[in-house]
Design an enzyme around this catalytic site. Sequence first.
Site, PDB file in Angstrom:
ATOM      1  CG  ASN A  34      34.762  -2.272 -33.188  1.00 15.64           C
ATOM      2  OD1 ASN A  34      34.682  -1.098 -33.500  1.00 15.64           O
ATOM      3  ND2 ASN A  34      35.848  -2.796 -32.641  1.00 15.64           N
ATOM      4  NE  ARG A  35      26.733  -2.194 -36.066  1.00 12.67           N
ATOM      5  CZ  ARG A  35      26.307  -2.448 -37.298  1.00 12.67           C
ATOM      6  NH1 ARG A  35      26.614  -1.627 -38.283  1.00 12.67           N
ATOM      7  NH2 ARG A  35      25.578  -3.519 -37.542  1.00 12.67           N
TER       8      ARG A  35
END
Length: 229
Positions: A34-35
């Site tokens: 994920n970011r």
Amino acid sequence: RLLGKGAGRLAGKRVLITSGPTHEPIDPVRYIANRSSGKQGTAIAAALLAEGAEVTLITGPTAEPAPPGVKLARVETAREMLAAVEAALPVDAAIFAAAVADWRAAEASVRKLKKDGSGAIPDLKLSENPDILRTICALPPGKRPALVVGFAAETNDVVENATAKRARKGCDWIVANDVSGDVMGGARNRVTLIDGKGVEDWPEAAKDEVARRLANRIADHLAAETAKC
Ligand code: CTP
Ligand code: CA
């Protein structure tokens, strides 16, 4: 503000913090992630150190350098993160800032998955990862850290979702942030702190400043708890 060893309001307190994303392998070259940049978690570790705490930082893969003086555990997957958290206990406070991948590939392939030329799509099966925060909250008194702080990454109905999440997980405080903008990876953050007493909106600030404010709150809380004993 630099403090000598033994100084600071959190001197003698042990704190652990999870940070960053986790990477869940699909095959030797691919992963689910994920970011999360790890910026907010690393900043909290630095702020707790500045208050004199003994800090264990358990981080997924990030480009953030670890603040000098933390005990560092670098992990890749959610399951490794859980094991590292359990190994760091007992602590007085635990802060779960990591963006743990909710799912992993049910079976990571030891070989690189290949296109076979027919256009067939791999049938990737997922499994749910352990919920690290929930696992730690459910430990018996004595083993459970006296203060457990979760984070809630939400894109909508932030306070409602985070309040429900706090109850579901069983943590003492939850720090809600709206991740619909560029919070993930950005330098600033706007959070809402939800404890058993109410909901506090903190003004948007640099992640370092949010971290200092949270470390300060933790120091206040642990000092008040010690005073009660
Ligand atoms: N968390 C965790 N282990 C997981 C998932 C989340 O420890 N497997 C922790 C995060 O570090 C955070 C809190 O739980 O402190 C909430 O994470 P979040 O992703 O917002 O909540 P979820 O319960 O995973 O729900 P959802 O992603 O569906 O909103
Ligand atoms: Ca999640």
